[in-house]
Scaffold this active site. Structure first.
Site, mmCIF file in Angstrom:
data_model
loop_
_atom_site.group_PDB
_atom_site.id
_atom_site.type_symbol
_atom_site.label_atom_id
_atom_site.label_comp_id
_atom_site.label_asym_id
_atom_site.label_seq_id
_atom_site.Cartn_x
_atom_site.Cartn_y
_atom_site.Cartn_z
ATOM 1 N N LYS A 150 10.810 -15.591 -12.240
ATOM 2 C CA LYS A 150 10.487 -14.500 -13.190
ATOM 3 C C LYS A 150 9.322 -14.895 -14.084
ATOM 4 O O LYS A 150 8.372 -14.148 -14.243
ATOM 5 C CB LYS A 150 11.681 -14.200 -14.084
ATOM 6 C CG LYS A 150 12.768 -13.271 -13.706
ATOM 7 C CD LYS A 150 12.518 -11.941 -13.148
ATOM 8 C CE LYS A 150 12.021 -12.011 -11.737
ATOM 9 N NZ LYS A 150 12.815 -11.436 -10.724
ATOM 10 N N TRP A 188 -2.950 -2.582 -1.633
ATOM 11 C CA TRP A 188 -2.710 -4.014 -1.864
ATOM 12 C C TRP A 188 -3.469 -4.716 -0.751
ATOM 13 O O TRP A 188 -3.103 -4.612 0.420
ATOM 14 C CB TRP A 188 -1.219 -4.326 -1.795
ATOM 15 C CG TRP A 188 -0.916 -5.738 -2.179
ATOM 16 C CD1 TRP A 188 -0.711 -6.212 -3.433
ATOM 17 C CD2 TRP A 188 -0.789 -6.870 -1.302
ATOM 18 N NE1 TRP A 188 -0.473 -7.567 -3.400
ATOM 19 C CE2 TRP A 188 -0.517 -8.002 -2.106
ATOM 20 C CE3 TRP A 188 -0.891 -7.044 0.078
ATOM 21 C CZ2 TRP A 188 -0.334 -9.271 -1.576
ATOM 22 C CZ3 TRP A 188 -0.713 -8.316 0.605
ATOM 23 C CH2 TRP A 188 -0.441 -9.410 -0.227
ATOM 24 N N GLU A 213 15.739 -18.483 -10.104
ATOM 25 C CA GLU A 213 15.371 -17.112 -10.434
ATOM 26 C C GLU A 213 14.610 -17.053 -11.762
ATOM 27 O O GLU A 213 13.619 -16.338 -11.893
ATOM 28 C CB GLU A 213 16.628 -16.232 -10.453
ATOM 29 C CG GLU A 213 16.427 -14.794 -10.892
ATOM 30 C CD GLU A 213 15.404 -14.016 -10.072
ATOM 31 O OE1 GLU A 213 14.930 -14.507 -9.032
ATOM 32 O OE2 GLU A 213 15.047 -12.900 -10.509
ATOM 33 N N CYS A 237 0.832 -1.193 0.000
ATOM 34 C CA CYS A 237 0.000 0.000 0.000
ATOM 35 C C CYS A 237 0.870 1.246 0.000
ATOM 36 O O CYS A 237 1.950 1.257 0.582
ATOM 37 C CB CYS A 237 -0.954 0.084 1.192
ATOM 38 S SG CYS A 237 -2.101 -1.274 1.312
ATOM 39 N N ARG A 266 3.385 -0.116 -5.251
ATOM 40 C CA ARG A 266 3.230 -0.745 -3.937
ATOM 41 C C ARG A 266 1.915 -1.515 -3.807
ATOM 42 O O ARG A 266 1.709 -2.229 -2.821
ATOM 43 C CB ARG A 266 3.279 0.321 -2.832
ATOM 44 C CG ARG A 266 4.590 1.059 -2.778
ATOM 45 C CD ARG A 266 4.517 2.161 -1.749
ATOM 46 N NE ARG A 266 4.565 1.642 -0.406
ATOM 47 C CZ ARG A 266 5.659 1.490 0.304
ATOM 48 N NH1 ARG A 266 6.812 1.829 -0.205
ATOM 49 N NH2 ARG A 266 5.614 1.016 1.522
ATOM 50 N N LYS A 283 5.408 -4.233 -5.291
ATOM 51 C CA LYS A 283 6.859 -4.126 -5.343
ATOM 52 C C LYS A 283 7.490 -4.254 -3.971
ATOM 53 O O LYS A 283 8.516 -4.883 -3.805
ATOM 54 C CB LYS A 283 7.222 -2.774 -5.976
ATOM 55 C CG LYS A 283 8.701 -2.545 -6.163
ATOM 56 C CD LYS A 283 9.231 -3.369 -7.313
ATOM 57 C CE LYS A 283 10.731 -3.340 -7.427
ATOM 58 N NZ LYS A 283 11.218 -4.544 -8.107
ATOM 59 N N GLU A 318 5.878 -15.323 -12.081
ATOM 60 C CA GLU A 318 5.207 -14.159 -11.501
ATOM 61 C C GLU A 318 4.624 -13.211 -12.540
ATOM 62 O O GLU A 318 3.671 -12.496 -12.255
ATOM 63 C CB GLU A 318 6.131 -13.390 -10.544
ATOM 64 C CG GLU A 318 7.307 -12.717 -11.193
ATOM 65 C CD GLU A 318 8.206 -11.995 -10.203
ATOM 66 O OE1 GLU A 318 7.712 -11.532 -9.174
ATOM 67 O OE2 GLU A 318 9.409 -11.903 -10.475
ATOM 68 N N ASN A 344 -1.060 1.845 5.782
ATOM 69 C CA ASN A 344 -0.226 0.803 5.180
ATOM 70 C C ASN A 344 0.219 -0.114 6.306
ATOM 71 O O ASN A 344 0.827 0.347 7.263
ATOM 72 C CB ASN A 344 0.985 1.460 4.498
ATOM 73 C CG ASN A 344 2.047 0.455 4.103
ATOM 74 O OD1 ASN A 344 1.746 -0.702 3.823
ATOM 75 N ND2 ASN A 344 3.295 0.885 4.079
ATOM 76 N N GLY A 345 -0.092 -1.422 6.195
ATOM 77 C CA GLY A 345 0.313 -2.353 7.247
ATOM 78 C C GLY A 345 -0.850 -3.233 7.637
ATOM 79 O O GLY A 345 -1.852 -3.327 6.913
ATOM 80 N N HIS A 382 14.837 -37.811 -8.636
ATOM 81 C CA HIS A 382 14.185 -38.115 -7.348
ATOM 82 C C HIS A 382 12.719 -37.698 -7.342
ATOM 83 O O HIS A 382 12.139 -37.505 -6.277
ATOM 84 C CB HIS A 382 14.969 -37.433 -6.218
ATOM 85 C CG HIS A 382 16.398 -37.873 -6.193
ATOM 86 N ND1 HIS A 382 16.782 -39.112 -5.773
ATOM 87 C CD2 HIS A 382 17.525 -37.245 -6.588
ATOM 88 C CE1 HIS A 382 18.096 -39.232 -5.902
ATOM 89 N NE2 HIS A 382 18.569 -38.106 -6.393
HETATM 90 C C1 F6R Z 1 10.514 -11.006 -7.600
HETATM 91 C C2 F6R Z 1 10.713 -9.975 -6.611
HETATM 92 C C3 F6R Z 1 10.499 -10.331 -5.178
HETATM 93 C C4 F6R Z 1 11.480 -9.555 -4.283
HETATM 94 C C5 F6R Z 1 11.160 -9.825 -2.810
HETATM 95 C C6 F6R Z 1 12.154 -9.149 -1.891
HETATM 96 O O1 F6R Z 1 10.813 -10.543 -8.897
HETATM 97 O O2 F6R Z 1 11.018 -8.845 -6.921
HETATM 98 O O3 F6R Z 1 10.605 -11.702 -4.978
HETATM 99 O O4 F6R Z 1 12.786 -9.960 -4.587
HETATM 100 O O5 F6R Z 1 9.876 -9.364 -2.541
HETATM 101 O O6 F6R Z 1 12.145 -7.775 -2.074
HETATM 102 P P1 F6R Z 1 13.323 -6.877 -1.540
HETATM 103 O O7 F6R Z 1 14.546 -7.217 -2.344
HETATM 104 O O8 F6R Z 1 12.870 -5.473 -1.787
HETATM 105 O O9 F6R Z 1 13.522 -7.201 -0.100
#
Ligand code: F6R
Length: 611
Positions: free
Chosen positions: A488, A74, A484, A2, A27, A606, A491, A100-101, A507
Site C-alpha cells: 500500500k 495504459w 500488504e 485501457c 483502467r 486498476k 504503490e 485494450n490488450g 538473515h
Molecule cells: C494493489 C492492488 C493490486 C491488485 C492486483 C490484483 O493495491 O490493487 O495489487 O490487488 O492487481 O487485482 P485483482 O484483485 O482485480 O485481480
C-alpha cells in the site's frame, strides 16, 4: 488495462464518450482520445496525460456527431504521448480503432504491412490493427474485423468505426472484456458495465471470440466460429452512484471508511446475525467434489495474493486442508502437479486480471475444480470459474485496493469455517463461537477508523513522510499484513518499501536498519507476540524508527515503539482485518502529505488486463 467506450445513437456522442471515459479512467490514465463520425466526416482528438487534457481540448472546439469511440490508455507498446494515444487510423484515415490488450505478433505484422508500403505513424501495436482491417476490407466491416482478429495474436478487445458505413460500429473480444449496452434507440460498447450505467441497465457480456455489429437500433453478434448467435441480455441491478466520492477527497479514503459496513454486510449475507450456520450458495456446484478435496492451491496477484496468504493460514488453521499460495503470473507458466482432489481457488477483486484469468483457464483445461472469490459480478472469472463466492464490496475505484482486500479476508474466513464444518473439523457449537468472534470484527474496524487522526499526525512527521526507504515486518497472520502494508505504502507514496517475515530479519534485512529507516512492526497479541517483541528490541537497539501496530492495552509492545497505532484485541485469524486499517490510513496520509495522486498512482491501473 485501457478503457474502451463506443456509442451509436442520436445524441451527442462526444459527451457520452467523455462521461464513459471518466468512469473508465481507473483502467489507465496515460492518454485519452476519441473519434467521432459526423455524417461521413471522421474527426479524431487525442491528448497525452489525464482525461482532463482531452476535455480541455474539446472545450469550445467540440466534435459533432452521434457515432464514435473513445479510449483511455495504459501504455504497453510505445511511450504515453499524443501520437501513441488511441484511436489509431488506417492509412487512408477512414477507419478508427481503439484497443485494450496486446497484439503479441505486432512486430511481424508491422514488417509485413511496411513491406506493402504502409507508413506507420505511431509506435503502438494498435495501429497494426487499423491497417489490417483496412487491408481486409472488401465492403464488409465486420468481416474485415473478424479476419484481423484471426491474424492478430494475443488477448484483446477492440472497437471500430469507419466512414461510409451508415452509423455502424463493430466490437470484438478475445481474452479482454467487452460488453454491449442496449439503450432505447442507442447502443454502447464498453470495457465494463459502470461505464454505461447512466444510460442503460440492459447489457450483454460478449463471449470469447464474439464480434458484435451495432447500429443505433440493432445489435448482431457472431460467435468465434462466425455463426450468428443470441447472447443473454442481463438486467444490471447494481448502482452507478456507488462509484462517486460522496464528499471524501479521494476514493481511497471513502473506500477505507466503507470497510466495516462491507464486511458486516457480507457476514450477515452468508452467516446471518447469530448461530453456527454458514450458507455460501455460490459453492453448491462444488459440494460433491469438496468432500474428496485434499489440497487447495490459491492463485492471485498483488493485494489479492496477500489475501491468499491469509487464506492459507485460515484454511489450514480451521479446516486442516493443506494450502499453497501462488502468484498467477508464476502459476500459469509453471508445470504444477495438480490432481483430481485439488481445488484451485482464485482470488480477484476485478475478476479480469489477465494472469489470474489465464491461470483459471489453465486449471479448467486440465479438468481441475475452480472456485473464485471475486467482487465484480459478470466479470470473466465470475462467469467462467466452476463456482463463485462474491465478496459484495461494491465498486472499488481507488487503484490501491482497500475494501476489495478486507472483503476477500472475510470471505476467506467464512469459506475456511464452512469447510471446517463440512469436513467435521469444527462442530456447530465451535462454528458458532468463531462466527460470533467474526461478527464482532466490523465494530472493531470502525474503532480503528475512528483513530485515524493519530495515524494522520504520525504520517505527517518528516521522519516517516520524507523517508526514502521503509520496512514492514510481522509473523504469522502479521506477516501477510506486513506484505500488504508495504505494498500500500509503496504503490501510492513511491517510497521504496519492503515487506518481510520478521523471523527473516537476521538473515539479511537487519543490515538496513539505521535511524533513517522506519520499520512498521505488526505486533498484535497472538502466539508469536513475544517473538515479535524480540524483533522490535533488536531494531530499537540499532536505532530503527519503530511504528507498532499493537493491541489495546499492550504497554510492553507500545514501549518499544517510537509511534503506536492501537487496534482492538481480537483472535489472531481475524487480526489482518484490523491491522489493514491503520496500514491503509498510514499509506494514504503519507501519500497525501507528499502530494501524490492517491487514486491514480503513476504507472498503475486498476484492472490489469494485460500480462
Ligand atoms: C494493489 C492492488 C493490486 C491488485 C492486483 C490484483 O493495491 O490493487 O495489487 O490487488 O492487481 O487485482 P485483482 O484483485 O482485480 O485481480
Amino acid at each position: 488495462m485501457c478503457g474502451i467506450v463506443g456509442y451509436a445513437g442520436s445524441a451527442y456522442a462526444q459527451d457520452i464518450i467523455l462521461d464513459g471515459l471518466k468512469r473508465l479512467e481507473y483502467r489507465g490514465y496515460d492518454s485519452a482520445g476519441m473519434a467521432v463520425l459526423d455524417g461521413d466526416r471522421l474527426q479524431v482528438r487525442k491528448r497525452a496525460g489525464k482525461l482532463a487534457r482531452l476535455v480541455e481540448s474539446l472545450t469550445g472546439n467540440s466534435l459533432p456527431g452521434s457515432l464514435g469511440v473513445g479510449h483511455t490508455r495504459w501504455a504497453t507498446h510505445g511511450e504515453p504521448n499524443e501520437t501513441n494515444a488511441h484511436p489509431h487510423l488506417s492509412a487512408d484515415g477512414r477507419i478508427a480503432v481503439v484497443h485494450n490488450g496486446i497484439v503479441e505478433n505486432a512486430s511481424q505484422l508491422r514488417h509485413s504491412l511496411e513491406a506493402e508500403g504502409i507508413v506507420f505513424r505511431s509506435g503502438t501495436d494498435t495501429e497494426v490493427l487499423a491497417h489490417l482491417i483496412a487491408r481486409h476490407y472488401a465492403g464488409n466491416l465486420p468481416e474485415a474485423v473478424a479476419r484481423c482478429m484471426r491474424e492478430a495474436e494475443g488477448a484483446m478487445a477492440i472497437c471500430v468505426v469507419m466512414q461510409g458505413q451508415g452509423g455502424l460500429m463493430v466490437g470484438a473480444r478475445r481474452g479482454s472484456p467487452l460488453i454491449v449496452g442496449l439503450g432505447d434507440g442507442e447502443m454502447f460498447i464498453a470495457s465494463d458495465v459502470p461505464t454505461i450505467l447512466s444510460r442503460t441497465r440492459r447489457v450483454i457480456y460478449l463471449e470469447e471470440g464474439d464480434i458484435c455489429t451495432l447500429r443505433r437500433d440493432r445489435c448482431d453478434i457472431l460467435d468465434a466460429a462466425g455463426a450468428p448467435v443470441e447472447r443473454l441480455v442481463v438486467e444490471v441491478t447494481f448502482d452507478s452512484a456507488a462509484a462517486e466520492k460522496e464528499g471524501y477527497p479521494h476514493f481511497m479514503l471513502k473506500e477505507i471508511h466503507q470497510q466495516p459496513s462491507v464486511v458486516s454486510h457480507q457476514i450477515l449475507t452468508y452467516a446471518g446475525d447469530r448461530g453456527g450456520h454458514i450458507s455460501l450458495p455460490g459453492l453448491i456446484p462444488l459440494y460433491e467434489r469438496m468432500e474428496s478435496l485434499n489440497r487447495i492451491v490459491i492463485v492471485a496477484c498483488g493485494t489479492a495474493w496477500h489475501a491468499g496468504i491469509v487464506g492459507k493460514y485460515l484454511i489450514e488453521r480451521f479446516a486442516r486442508v493443506p494450502v499453497e499460495v501462488e502468484m498467477a503470473s508464476e502459476f500459469r507458466y509453471g508445470d504444477r502437479v495438480l490432481d483430481d482432489r485439488t481445488l484451485v481457488l482464485l482470488i480477484t477483486q476485478s475478476g479480469e486480471t489477465a494472469d489470474t484469468v489465464e491461470a483459471m483457464r489453465m486449471a479448467k483445461r486440465s479438468a481441475r475444480c475452480t472456485l473464485a472469490i471475486v467482487n465484480v459480478e459478470g466479470s470473466t472469472i465470475a462467469r467462467e470459474a466452476d463456482a463463485a463466492l462474491f465478496t459484495h464490496a461494491g465498486p472499488e475505484v481507488g487503484v490501491a485496493s482497500t475494501k476489495g482486500y478486507t472483503s476477500q479476508l472475510s470471505a476467506l474466513a467464512l469459506f475456511a469455517l464452512d469447510l471446517a464444518g463440512k469436513r467435521n473439523v469444527l462442530c456447530e457449537e465451535e462454528l458458532c463461537v468463531w462466527l460470533d468472534r467474526l461478527r464482532a470484527i466490523p465494530d472493531m474496524m470502525e474503532r480503528c477508523i475512528s483513530r485515524r487522526d493519530a495515524v494522520r499526525n504520525c504520517a505527517r512527521k518528516p521522519v516517516y513522510r520524507d523517508a526514502l526507504h521503509a520496512m514492514f515486518i510481522g509473523r504469522g497472520f502479521g506477516y501477510a499484513s506486513a506484505l500488504e502494508g508495504a505494498l500500500k505504502l509503496k504503490e501510492i507514496s513511491y517510497i521504496h518499501v519492503e515487506g518481510y517475515a520478521a523471523g527473516e530479519m537476521k538473515h539479511g534485512p537487519i543490515a538496513l536498519v539505521t535511524d533513517a529507516l522506519p520499520v512498521i512492526c505488526i505486533a498484535t497479541r497472538d502466539a508469536v507476540h513475544s517473538k515479535m517483541l524480540s524483533n522490535m528490541q533488536e531494531i530499537k537497539a540499532r536505532g530503527g524508527q519503530i511504528i507498532g501496530i499493537v493491541s489495546d492495552g499492550d504497554t510492553a509492545g507500545a514501549e518499544l515503539c517510537n509511534d503506536v497505532f492501537f487496534v482492538p484485541e481480537c483472535p489472531a485469524p481475524f487480526s489482518p482485518l484490523l491491522a489493514a486499517i491503520p496500514l491503509q490510513l498510514f499509506a494514504y496520509y503519507v501519500a497525501d502529505a507528499l502530494g501524490r495522486d492517491v487514486d491514480q498512482p503513476r504507472n498503475l491501473a486498476k484492472s490489469v488486463t494485460v500480462e
